[in-house]
Design an enzyme around this catalytic site. Structure first.
Site, short mmCIF file in Angstrom:
data_model
loop_
_atom_site.label_atom_id
_atom_site.label_comp_id
_atom_site.label_asym_id
_atom_site.label_seq_id
_atom_site.Cartn_x
_atom_site.Cartn_y
_atom_site.Cartn_z
N ASP A 59 0.74 -1.26 0.07
CA ASP A 59 -0.23 -0.07 -0.06
C ASP A 59 0.63 1.30 -0.11
O ASP A 59 1.99 1.20 0.32
CB ASP A 59 -0.88 0.08 1.30
CG ASP A 59 -1.81 -0.92 1.31
OD1 ASP A 59 -2.24 -1.36 0.02
OD2 ASP A 59 -2.66 -1.10 2.22
N LYS A 86 -3.14 3.09 -1.85
CA LYS A 86 -4.41 3.80 -1.81
C LYS A 86 -4.28 4.77 -0.59
O LYS A 86 -3.52 4.63 0.38
CB LYS A 86 -5.66 2.88 -1.62
CG LYS A 86 -5.17 1.81 -0.32
CD LYS A 86 -6.64 1.03 -0.38
CE LYS A 86 -6.44 0.22 0.90
NZ LYS A 86 -7.45 -0.48 1.34
N MET A 138 -8.26 8.19 10.00
CA MET A 138 -8.87 8.50 8.75
C MET A 138 -9.77 9.85 9.06
O MET A 138 -10.73 9.76 8.21
CB MET A 138 -9.65 7.41 8.12
CG MET A 138 -8.57 6.31 7.64
SD MET A 138 -9.44 4.94 6.97
CE MET A 138 -10.20 4.28 8.30
N1 SAH Z 1 -3.80 -0.20 9.56
C1 SAH Z 1 -3.23 1.12 9.64
C2 SAH Z 1 -4.32 2.06 9.55
C3 SAH Z 1 -5.03 2.18 8.19
S1 SAH Z 1 -6.08 3.47 7.76
C4 SAH Z 1 -2.82 0.98 11.34
O1 SAH Z 1 -2.82 0.32 11.94
O2 SAH Z 1 -2.17 2.16 11.63
C5 SAH Z 1 -5.21 4.67 7.39
C6 SAH Z 1 -5.07 5.91 8.37
O3 SAH Z 1 -3.95 5.50 9.24
C7 SAH Z 1 -4.60 7.13 8.17
O4 SAH Z 1 -5.73 7.94 7.53
C8 SAH Z 1 -4.19 7.73 9.28
O5 SAH Z 1 -5.19 8.03 10.11
C9 SAH Z 1 -3.43 6.61 10.01
N2 SAH Z 1 -2.15 6.38 9.77
C10 SAH Z 1 -1.56 5.39 9.28
N3 SAH Z 1 -0.06 5.68 9.52
C11 SAH Z 1 0.05 7.04 9.91
C12 SAH Z 1 1.10 7.84 10.20
N4 SAH Z 1 2.40 7.40 10.09
N5 SAH Z 1 0.99 8.80 10.70
C13 SAH Z 1 -0.35 9.20 11.29
N6 SAH Z 1 -1.35 8.63 10.80
C14 SAH Z 1 -1.20 7.37 10.15
#
Ligand code: SAH
Length: 509
Positions: free
Chosen positions: A39, A61, A176
């Site tokens: 991703d 995405k 998100m």
């Molecule tokens: N599975 C992922 C989340 C996926 S949904 C997890 O456990 O982290 C995607 C969302 O994750 C983004 O919109 C944001 O809100 C958050 N996200 C993922 N990586 C991030 C990062 N490095 N810093 C801040 N938010 C992050």
């Protein structure tokens, strides 16, 4: 009949961004994967852990703009499982925390494909931690809620989740949610959440680009807008946000917030990367060169066989030392076969490799430059009666400048050459993936790493400064149209690290 290896798809969490936060199991699977489906939020540096022949499929995405729709990803995974023994589905954070990993697992299950899950560190937990916020603390809360802002209402506050989240005690972490931050904060207040509740937003958490805003539920959206903080970001709501006043551990590191690309061979990058990482930088190793056998292997073997009993052994590089002794011990069992040669090393890294093998160096210049080595020979000439008629074996890379040969000839030494290795360009596909993510600084520790960078068809990312190891590298960089912003005072790694810290102290992030 041998039993066929079962095919399997591994749903692996890549962690939040800092590659050091990947699990051991995840890394092991990446190293053996036949195919990786990844991703947008997956750190590109992890793709470098894969085998060179591993198929890399980007289904990136970001936010709501899906490059490949979820159903297509699901069927792609089933196809990969048919073709490959080991498919890794690499997802940001944890695969089951708002990552749609559950849907992918269900699709694999329905298609009769074996799958396994390797959890990852979620941004919901690591993001706050890297911003100095513990998600729970005995004095503040006894409950943690993680929710998605994706379904937050445009208007109104009647949705049950909003009411429930507003009413729930403890820390709340929203994923998100930044694109609709103003709406969701308003909705939560309308549902009864006090506007003065502490709140924070963290973008690109755990990476060098991390940006954090601390405010209250009432003011967060406006403060976030002012600094242009956007996706990917998490929002933390609750009293624990206050703890960041004292617990923001990351800020104190001098290179924190700097993404630095290190262009050396994989074997050599270690010391420089390690020092920069310890100082808080996000370090990306981008090998622009690979060490390969010399073009004339027979000549190399012959030179090694004939190496004993020279008056001098001159080593131009650490790699030369390694390759030479690898070959030496393939022929001779005892180091004493080498005889009592004096030894010269071009630079402290080269001397270190010799010391590791129990060999002390007689001549070594302060700076790892050929001219300096010759000058040092001249300075010390009285100690060993000059070089005239001395036999010298010069161990070097095919690309070495001929300064040493020329100057030794002038001093009437009898020089044999031992070309111990060749330098080839690195993997351009991987390097381009890394450059996609940009950088604040790129380091070149030799002319050849700079030349190969250009030969690989790469160009500097926007707003990226250039660091050079010394005058020779600087001259090459200028010729290639990449004039360095900083140069090490001495031709050593610690001196380069010092120069980088000075640069970081005088430039804003
Ligand atoms: N599975 C992922 C989340 C996926 S949904 C997890 O456990 O982290 C995607 C969302 O994750 C983004 O919109 C944001 O809100 C958050 N996200 C993922 N990586 C991030 C990062 N490095 N810093 C801040 N938010 C992050």
């Amino acid at each position: 009949m041998t039993k066929e290896e079962p095919h399997c798809v591994y749903l692996v969490g890549a962690g939040p961004g800092d590659p050091g936060l990947m699990t051991l199991r995840g890394r092991e699977l990446l190293e053996r994967a036949d195919c990786v489906v990844y991703d947008a939020l997956v750190p590109r540096v992890m793709l470098g852990w894969c085998r060179a022949d591993c198929e890399l499929i980007d289904v990136g995405k970001r936010g709501e703009r899906h490059i490949l729709p979820q159903e297509k990803i699901n069927s792609l995974l089933v196809e990969c499982a048919q073709r490959y023994v080991c498919t890794v589905r690499l997802k940001g954070g944890d695969p089951y925390v708002f990552g749609r990993g559950g849907e992918e697992a269900a699709a694999l299950q329905a298609a009769g494909v074996n799958f396994e899950v390797v959890p990852g560190i979620s941004s919901a937990i690591a993001g706050p931690a890297y911003a100095g916020i513990p998600v729970t603390h005995r004095d503040c809360c006894s409950q943690l809620t993680i929710f998605t802002g994706h379904t937050a209402p445009e208007k109104g506050d009647s949705l049950p989740e909003v009411a429930a989240i507003a009413a729930t005690p403890g820390t709340r972490v929203m994923l998100m949610g930044v694109s609709r931050l103003a709406d969701s904060m308003r909705a939560l207040q309308n549902a009864g959440l006090p506007g003065d509740t502490p709140a924070a937003a963290v973008q690109w958490a755990t990476t060098a680009r991390q940006l954090c805003v601390r405010a209250t539920v009432a003011t967060l959206a406006e403060d976030v807008r002012k600094v242009h903080l956007s996706s990917p970001a998490i929002v933390i709501i609750g009293d624990v946000v206050r703890l960041a006043d004292t617990l923001d551990w990351r800020r104190r590191l001098p290179l924190s917030g700097r993404r630095i690309i290190v262009t050396r061979t994989r074997e050599q990058a270690g010391t420089l990367s390690h020092s920069l990482r310890e100082l808080g930088a996000e370090v990306v190793e981008m090998p622009t060169l690979r060490i390969v056998p010399p073009p004339d292997k027979q000549a190399f073997a012959k030179a090694v066989v004939n190496s004993p009993h020279h008056d001098w052994l001159v080593f131009s590089s650490p790699n030369g030392v390694e390759r030479f002794f690898e070959a030496f011990f393939a022929v001779y069992e005892d180091l004493r076969e080498l005889g009592g040669s004096r030894i010269a090393a071009l630079g402290s890294g080269t001397a270190k490799q010799l010391r590791k093998r129990g060999l002390m160096v007689d001549v070594m210049p302060q700076e790892a430059v050929a001219e300096e080595l010759i000058a040092e020979f001249d300075r010390k000439a009285d100690d060993f009666g000059g070089l005239a008629n001395s036999t010298v074996l010069w161990v070097h890379a095919r690309q070495a400048r001929d300064v040493i040969r020329r100057e030794l000839d002038k001093r009437k030494a009898i020089v044999d050459e031992c070309i111990a290795y060749d330098v080839a360009p690195g993997d351009a596909r991987y390097a381009s993936l890394l450059l996609e993510e940009g950088a604040d600084l790129i380091t070149f520790t030799s002319s050849s790493s700079a030349t190969n960078f250009v030969r690989m068809g790469l160009s500097l990312p926007e707003h990226c400064s250039v660091a050079s190891m010394g005058p020779v590298t600087t001259a090459t960089l200028k010729k290639l149209g990449m004039p360095p912003t900083l140069e090490a005072d001495l031709h050593t790694i610690p001196s380069l690290v010092e120069a980088i810290c000075r640069w970081a102290g005088t430039t804003s992030k």
